[in-house]
Write a protein that holds these residues in place. Sequence first.
Motif, PDB file in Angstrom:
ATOM      1  N   CYS A 352       1.009  -1.107   0.362  1.00 20.44           N
ATOM      2  CA  CYS A 352       0.006   0.042   0.238  1.00 20.44           C
ATOM      3  C   CYS A 352       0.791   1.422  -0.239  1.00 20.44           C
ATOM      4  N   ALA A 353       0.287   2.654  -0.841  1.00 15.45           N
ATOM      5  CA  ALA A 353       1.366   3.452  -1.071  1.00 15.45           C
ATOM      6  C   ALA A 353       1.408   4.441  -0.215  1.00 15.45           C
ATOM      7  N   ILE A 354       0.376   3.724   0.846  1.00 18.26           N
ATOM      8  CA  ILE A 354      -0.409   5.145   1.575  1.00 18.26           C
ATOM      9  C   ILE A 354       0.855   5.665   2.845  1.00 18.26           C
ATOM     10  N   GLU A 355       1.150   6.958   2.643  1.00 14.83           N
ATOM     11  CA  GLU A 355       2.446   7.921   3.152  1.00 14.83           C
ATOM     12  C   GLU A 355       2.196   8.723   5.085  1.00 14.83           C
ATOM     13  N   LYS A 356       1.048   9.078   4.936  1.00 18.70           N
ATOM     14  CA  LYS A 356       0.253   9.480   5.997  1.00 18.70           C
ATOM     15  C   LYS A 356      -1.063  10.115   5.921  1.00 18.70           C
ATOM     16  N   GLY A 357      -1.977  10.408   7.365  1.00 17.09           N
ATOM     17  CA  GLY A 357      -3.232  10.997   6.968  1.00 17.09           C
ATOM     18  C   GLY A 357      -3.772  11.314   8.292  1.00 17.09           C
ATOM     19  N   VAL A 358      -4.657  10.982   9.040  1.00 20.73           N
ATOM     20  CA  VAL A 358      -5.509  11.469  10.223  1.00 20.73           C
ATOM     21  C   VAL A 358      -6.562  10.964  10.241  1.00 20.73           C
ATOM     22  N   ALA A 359      -7.262  10.477  11.628  1.00 19.08           N
ATOM     23  CA  ALA A 359      -8.390   9.599  11.871  1.00 19.08           C
ATOM     24  C   ALA A 359      -8.765  11.213  12.339  1.00 19.08           C
ATOM     25  N   LEU A 360     -10.292  11.111  11.870  1.00 21.38           N
ATOM     26  CA  LEU A 360     -10.922  11.877  12.060  1.00 21.38           C
ATOM     27  C   LEU A 360     -11.984  11.602  14.093  1.00 21.38           C
ATOM     28  N   SER A 361     -11.191  12.489  14.638  1.00 22.25           N
ATOM     29  CA  SER A 361     -12.175  12.598  16.199  1.00 22.25           C
ATOM     30  C   SER A 361     -13.709  13.517  16.036  1.00 22.25           C
ATOM     31  N   ALA A 362     -14.538  12.883  16.886  1.00 23.41           N
ATOM     32  CA  ALA A 362     -15.641  13.273  17.172  1.00 23.41           C
ATOM     33  C   ALA A 362     -15.928  15.065  16.527  1.00 23.41           C
ATOM     34  N   SER A 363     -15.271  15.765  17.295  1.00 22.98           N
ATOM     35  CA  SER A 363     -15.120  17.413  17.358  1.00 22.98           C
ATOM     36  C   SER A 363     -14.377  17.573  16.043  1.00 22.98           C
ATOM     37  N   ASP A 364     -13.014  16.663  14.940  1.00 18.24           N
ATOM     38  CA  ASP A 364     -13.452  16.808  13.670  1.00 18.24           C
ATOM     39  C   ASP A 364     -14.321  16.830  12.615  1.00 18.24           C
ATOM     40  N   LYS A 365     -15.492  16.125  13.203  1.00 21.85           N
ATOM     41  CA  LYS A 365     -16.133  15.441  12.127  1.00 21.85           C
ATOM     42  C   LYS A 365     -17.467  16.779  12.324  1.00 21.85           C
ATOM     43  N   LEU A 366     -17.495  17.380  13.330  1.00 22.55           N
ATOM     44  CA  LEU A 366     -18.416  18.256  14.242  1.00 22.55           C
ATOM     45  C   LEU A 366     -17.676  19.926  13.100  1.00 22.55           C
ATOM     46  N   ARG A 367     -17.037  20.084  13.754  1.00 25.61           N
ATOM     47  CA  ARG A 367     -15.912  20.705  12.830  1.00 25.61           C
ATOM     48  C   ARG A 367     -15.815  21.206  11.156  1.00 25.61           C
ATOM     49  N   ARG A 368     -16.068  20.214  10.854  1.00 22.19           N
ATOM     50  CA  ARG A 368     -15.702  19.451   9.148  1.00 22.19           C
ATOM     51  C   ARG A 368     -17.121  20.444   8.747  1.00 22.19           C
ATOM     52  N   GLU A 369     -18.416  19.845   9.805  1.00 24.94           N
ATOM     53  CA  GLU A 369     -19.365  19.963   8.919  1.00 24.94           C
ATOM     54  C   GLU A 369     -19.715  21.792   8.581  1.00 24.94           C
ATOM     55  N   ILE A 370     -19.248  22.218   9.803  1.00 28.48           N
ATOM     56  CA  ILE A 370     -19.335  23.459  10.660  1.00 28.48           C
ATOM     57  C   ILE A 370     -18.757  24.123   8.740  1.00 28.48           C
ATOM     58  N   ILE A 371     -17.617  24.089   8.406  1.00 23.37           N
ATOM     59  CA  ILE A 371     -16.493  24.516   7.929  1.00 23.37           C
ATOM     60  C   ILE A 371     -17.446  24.209   6.809  1.00 23.37           C
ATOM     61  N   ASN A 372     -17.986  23.119   6.293  1.00 24.90           N
ATOM     62  CA  ASN A 372     -18.461  22.619   4.718  1.00 24.90           C
ATOM     63  C   ASN A 372     -19.562  23.617   4.870  1.00 24.90           C
ATOM     64  N   GLU A 373     -20.306  23.687   5.870  1.00 31.86           N
ATOM     65  CA  GLU A 373     -21.568  24.657   5.279  1.00 31.86           C
ATOM     66  C   GLU A 373     -21.420  26.418   5.262  1.00 31.86           C
ATOM     67  N   LEU A 374     -20.158  26.294   5.920  1.00 33.72           N
ATOM     68  CA  LEU A 374     -19.570  28.225   5.155  1.00 33.72           C
ATOM     69  C   LEU A 374     -19.037  28.686   3.657  1.00 33.72           C
ATOM     70  N   MET A 375     -18.447  26.927   3.632  1.00 32.09           N
ATOM     71  CA  MET A 375     -17.511  27.202   2.031  1.00 32.09           C
ATOM     72  C   MET A 375     -18.956  27.642   1.543  1.00 32.09           C
ATOM     73  N   CYS A 376     -19.630  25.640   1.627  1.00 35.09           N
ATOM     74  CA  CYS A 376     -20.437  26.006   0.397  1.00 35.09           C
ATOM     75  C   CYS A 376     -21.684  26.637   0.254  1.00 35.09           C
ATOM     76  N   ASN A 377     -22.185  27.306   1.138  1.00 38.34           N
ATOM     77  CA  ASN A 377     -23.704  27.647   1.734  1.00 38.34           C
ATOM     78  C   ASN A 377     -23.245  29.152   2.238  1.00 38.34           C
ATOM     79  N   LEU A 378     -22.269  29.716   2.999  1.00 38.91           N
ATOM     80  CA  LEU A 378     -21.870  30.955   3.093  1.00 38.91           C
ATOM     81  C   LEU A 378     -22.926  30.923   5.115  1.00 38.91           C
ATOM     82  N   THR A 379     -23.011  30.329   5.028  1.00 39.76           N
ATOM     83  CA  THR A 379     -23.906  30.668   6.200  1.00 39.76           C
ATOM     84  C   THR A 379     -24.452  28.905   7.040  1.00 39.76           C
ATOM     85  N   VAL A 380     -23.809  29.180   8.475  1.00 40.08           N
ATOM     86  CA  VAL A 380     -24.279  27.728   9.395  1.00 40.08           C
ATOM     87  C   VAL A 380     -25.327  27.644  10.220  1.00 40.08           C
ATOM     88  N   ASP A 381     -26.138  27.558  10.316  1.00 43.18           N
ATOM     89  CA  ASP A 381     -27.118  27.362  11.965  1.00 43.18           C
ATOM     90  C   ASP A 381     -26.060  26.433  12.830  1.00 43.18           C
TER      91      ASP A 381
END
Length: 451
Positions: A352-381
Amino acid sequence: MQLALYEKYDLRLPRYTSYPTAPHFHAGVNGDVFEGWLGDLDPDQPLSLYLHVPYCQEMCWFCGCNTKITKHYKPVAGYVDALVGEIQSTLSKLPEGKKFSVSHIHFGGGSPTIMKADDLRAIMTTIRARLDILDDAEIAVEMDPRTAKIDFMDAMIEFGFNRASIGIQDFNETVQRAVNRIQSMELVSDVITNLRDRGITGINVDLMYGLPFQTLETLRETVDQTVSLRPDRLSVFGYAHVPWMKKHQQLIPTEALPNTQERWAQYEEIQNRLAMHGYVAIGLDHFAHEADSMAIALKNGKLHRNFQGYTTDRAEALIGFGPSAISSLPQGYAQNDPALARWQRNVEDGKCAIEKGVALSASDKLRREIINELMCNLTVDLDVVCAQFGTSADRFAPELERISAMSADNIVEVNGNNISLTETGRPLVRAVCAAFDTYLDPAHGRHSQAV
């Protein structure tokens, strides 16, 4: 006033095509971890595939991609053989018993059109043998019009390709020569006509601002010429001058690059010109016809963002193939070794050619969703998103306090726990997202400018 805001918030920030972002990947995520993640995927959920082709015939000096220059076919042929091997090996790690389906396939680079038609057939045949490609799957390829051949387009039709992304950047000859990307309007038009004649009607194009010798007048001409080609979608990127990372960018005459005020004016000019032509602004840097699926996804709140930028792809698992390709799985991110020779040796040795990465914590997934909402829809509740994760928006009181200063600058409007970008703030959306980024250290980062 807008220029002052631009200068205030024009920090070196991530593009947030992932969270956490790639600089925070680490060697703790290796091939064994990745294979375990693959083995836990749900066969009832469709996959998305990204295939990286790291070769070009000529270097564009603005390029920030992982690519190598070759005038010969032999290294490309060897690469295709290795890529087919990686596809077979990686897909064999998926759970047995039920064949997975695929909703999106994207070829990027580099220049995928450096391959021969039979190379494309070999890759797609390998994918078809192991996965079911859905009838409504989006199958796309990035195309350099200087190397796009008719027989390659014919092979695209054989395997159901329905979208092509054409790199234009700028049509002005002086600008083209300054960045070593010389191609005529007629050449680009011929490629798009040949694609449409074969039934490939989804046409994306890429434009850039912030390049040497660009002026408002030349940009208007480029936008008008581009619109005459009737693309469905446009990606408009600000040139990121990072010569400490990409040595070939040292060939660009820095004295001809626009200053902060000129970059801002160029960004606004393109935005206004495309709006005049009837294109809908998508997030930070994309535009689409009102009837295009991306504009519809935006309207319906279903727009997404991944390593290719804005997308309609909602697959939970994206598997990347080729050097530097990043896989995004429910458990986390995993990136292949970016060094072509090392990647190829590992693949040929059955590793396997994987060199690096990161496992997602629950906090990462929450913050990712907030950032995705802002980047895509320019708004987040925050209340709505936090409820989905079984937590309270009260945890983001420090972030809201930081964002309140942006509210005073008319970058955002804050209503309780709802944050919305203003039109003034649209180009600075990454600065708003950064308030939720617990990994970011702007003082030491080497990301691109916010605009």
